[in-house]
Scaffold this motif. Structure first.
Motif, mmCIF file in Angstrom:
data_model
loop_
_atom_site.group_PDB
_atom_site.id
_atom_site.type_symbol
_atom_site.label_atom_id
_atom_site.label_comp_id
_atom_site.label_asym_id
_atom_site.label_seq_id
_atom_site.Cartn_x
_atom_site.Cartn_y
_atom_site.Cartn_z
ATOM 1 N N LYS A 111 11.379 22.301 0.159
ATOM 2 C CA LYS A 111 11.457 23.675 0.474
ATOM 3 C C LYS A 111 10.023 24.166 0.875
ATOM 4 C CE LYS A 111 12.717 28.193 -1.131
ATOM 5 N NZ LYS A 111 13.378 29.039 -2.138
ATOM 6 N N GLU A 112 9.366 23.714 -0.144
ATOM 7 C CA GLU A 112 7.924 24.034 -0.167
ATOM 8 C C GLU A 112 6.932 23.652 1.059
ATOM 9 O OE1 GLU A 112 9.426 22.711 -2.922
ATOM 10 O OE2 GLU A 112 9.550 24.801 -3.936
ATOM 11 N N LYS A 113 7.240 22.167 1.363
ATOM 12 C CA LYS A 113 6.653 21.817 2.463
ATOM 13 C C LYS A 113 6.950 22.173 3.845
ATOM 14 C CE LYS A 113 6.207 16.990 0.521
ATOM 15 N NZ LYS A 113 6.390 15.676 0.594
ATOM 16 N N PHE A 114 8.145 22.694 3.947
ATOM 17 C CA PHE A 114 9.084 23.423 5.121
ATOM 18 C C PHE A 114 8.270 24.777 5.260
ATOM 19 C CE2 PHE A 114 11.916 26.698 6.417
ATOM 20 C CZ PHE A 114 12.237 26.382 7.571
ATOM 21 N N GLU A 115 8.182 25.458 4.288
ATOM 22 C CA GLU A 115 7.365 26.802 4.179
ATOM 23 C C GLU A 115 6.088 26.539 4.581
ATOM 24 O OE1 GLU A 115 9.968 29.364 1.108
ATOM 25 O OE2 GLU A 115 8.547 28.075 0.545
ATOM 26 N N GLU A 116 5.261 25.702 3.795
ATOM 27 C CA GLU A 116 4.013 25.390 4.266
ATOM 28 C C GLU A 116 3.889 25.043 5.704
ATOM 29 O OE1 GLU A 116 0.444 22.013 3.059
ATOM 30 O OE2 GLU A 116 2.129 22.311 1.893
ATOM 31 N N PHE A 117 4.725 24.172 6.187
ATOM 32 C CA PHE A 117 4.299 23.724 7.687
ATOM 33 C C PHE A 117 4.627 25.038 8.644
ATOM 34 C CE2 PHE A 117 6.013 22.231 11.607
ATOM 35 C CZ PHE A 117 4.958 21.342 12.098
ATOM 36 N N TYR A 118 5.623 25.848 8.506
ATOM 37 C CA TYR A 118 5.859 26.970 9.221
ATOM 38 C C TYR A 118 4.951 28.203 8.902
ATOM 39 C CZ TYR A 118 9.513 24.141 11.721
ATOM 40 O OH TYR A 118 10.071 23.182 12.506
ATOM 41 N N GLY A 119 4.458 28.208 7.698
ATOM 42 C CA GLY A 119 3.389 29.284 7.364
ATOM 43 C C GLY A 119 4.638 30.781 6.979
ATOM 44 N N LYS A 120 5.848 30.413 6.676
ATOM 45 C CA LYS A 120 6.763 31.585 6.422
ATOM 46 C C LYS A 120 7.709 30.867 5.278
ATOM 47 C CE LYS A 120 7.609 32.767 11.358
ATOM 48 N NZ LYS A 120 8.480 32.780 12.457
ATOM 49 N N SER A 121 8.012 31.942 4.535
ATOM 50 C CA SER A 121 9.117 31.731 3.562
ATOM 51 C C SER A 121 10.497 31.418 4.163
ATOM 52 C CB SER A 121 9.194 32.934 2.406
ATOM 53 O OG SER A 121 9.842 33.914 3.226
ATOM 54 N N VAL A 122 11.484 30.885 3.394
ATOM 55 C CA VAL A 122 12.470 30.570 3.824
ATOM 56 C C VAL A 122 13.246 32.017 4.023
ATOM 57 C CG1 VAL A 122 15.198 30.151 3.087
ATOM 58 C CG2 VAL A 122 12.925 28.447 2.664
ATOM 59 N N GLU A 123 13.040 32.783 3.304
ATOM 60 C CA GLU A 123 13.807 34.421 3.507
ATOM 61 C C GLU A 123 13.205 34.968 4.805
ATOM 62 O OE1 GLU A 123 16.150 35.652 1.722
ATOM 63 O OE2 GLU A 123 15.920 33.774 0.487
ATOM 64 N N ALA A 124 11.957 34.646 5.351
ATOM 65 C CA ALA A 124 11.674 35.292 6.403
ATOM 66 C C ALA A 124 12.260 34.768 7.659
ATOM 67 C CB ALA A 124 9.932 34.972 6.639
ATOM 68 N N PHE A 125 12.558 33.252 7.630
ATOM 69 C CA PHE A 125 13.209 32.707 8.596
ATOM 70 C C PHE A 125 14.810 33.278 8.576
ATOM 71 C CE2 PHE A 125 10.036 29.228 8.764
ATOM 72 C CZ PHE A 125 10.463 28.881 10.149
ATOM 73 N N LYS A 126 15.269 33.290 7.490
ATOM 74 C CA LYS A 126 16.723 33.737 7.587
ATOM 75 C C LYS A 126 16.895 35.298 8.144
ATOM 76 C CE LYS A 126 18.211 31.661 3.171
ATOM 77 N NZ LYS A 126 18.596 31.990 1.635
ATOM 78 N N LYS A 127 15.688 36.274 7.952
ATOM 79 C CA LYS A 127 15.741 37.522 8.562
ATOM 80 C C LYS A 127 15.477 37.322 10.161
ATOM 81 C CE LYS A 127 14.136 40.190 4.434
ATOM 82 N NZ LYS A 127 12.946 40.785 4.056
#
Length: 174
Positions: A111-127
């Motif tokens: 999850k951390e690598k995903f958030e780092e790559f996109y520069g967004k939190s998982v919660e931000a993606f959900k919204k």
């Protein structure tokens, strides 16, 4: 207080002058279907996805037209879904988003690598994907309703295809 107002007005004038001097269009409406707009950026995003899927890296107007056509069809289906009062539960939307996010996170192994790559939190993606996912589910439901009762046999397809004049068939390069 008046200094703040003057500073704010100067800021507005500076921003406005800067925007006018750039002559760049951020985005524009290409078509309107019902209450939905088809934006230039949406067509370009779809076009890039098609180019990537096809493995083509040169300008292809046919693919851009196909992307535009697909977006128009999606907007038509979405308009019909709203007209038919199709609803989607929060649970359905959340499950779909979770499925997609889990797939993407697996590609990054964490999850951390995903958030780092996109520069967004998982919660931000959900919204960010909530409305998009809701629309996709509604489109799927309306499509399912349209084709659910369609029954066609291979012989009917052959008969239809053979009835098309040869000179009307498009040429497809090898």
């Amino acid at each position: 207080m008046t200094k703040r107002i003057i500073a704010f007005l100067l800021f507005i004038v500076a921003v406005n002058t800067s925007l006018k001097s750039q002559d760049k269009i951020i985005d524009k409406v290409i078509a309107v279907v019902g209450k939905d707009m088809v934006l230039h950026s949406e067509i370009e995003t779809q076009y890039i996805q098609y180019m990537y899927q096809k493995g083509t890296y040169y300008e292809d107007p046919e693919i851009r037209c196909r992307a535009f056509e697909e977006l128009l069809i999606q907007k038509l289906l979405l308009t019909q879904a709203y007209a038919d009062s199709i609803t989607v539960s929060d649970k359905q939307i959340t499950q779909q988003i979770e499925r997609k996010l889990n797939y993407y996170i697996m590609q990054f192994n964490s999850k951390e690598k995903f958030e780092e790559f996109y520069g967004k939190s998982v919660e931000a993606f959900k919204k960010e994907f909530y409305d998009i996912t809701r629309d996709q589910i509604m489109i799927e439901q309306i499509q399912h309703g349209l084709v659910n009762n369609v029954k066609i046999t291979p012989s009917e397809v052959r008969k239809f295809f053979n009835a098309i004049p040869v000179d009307s068939l498009p040429t497809i390069p090898s």
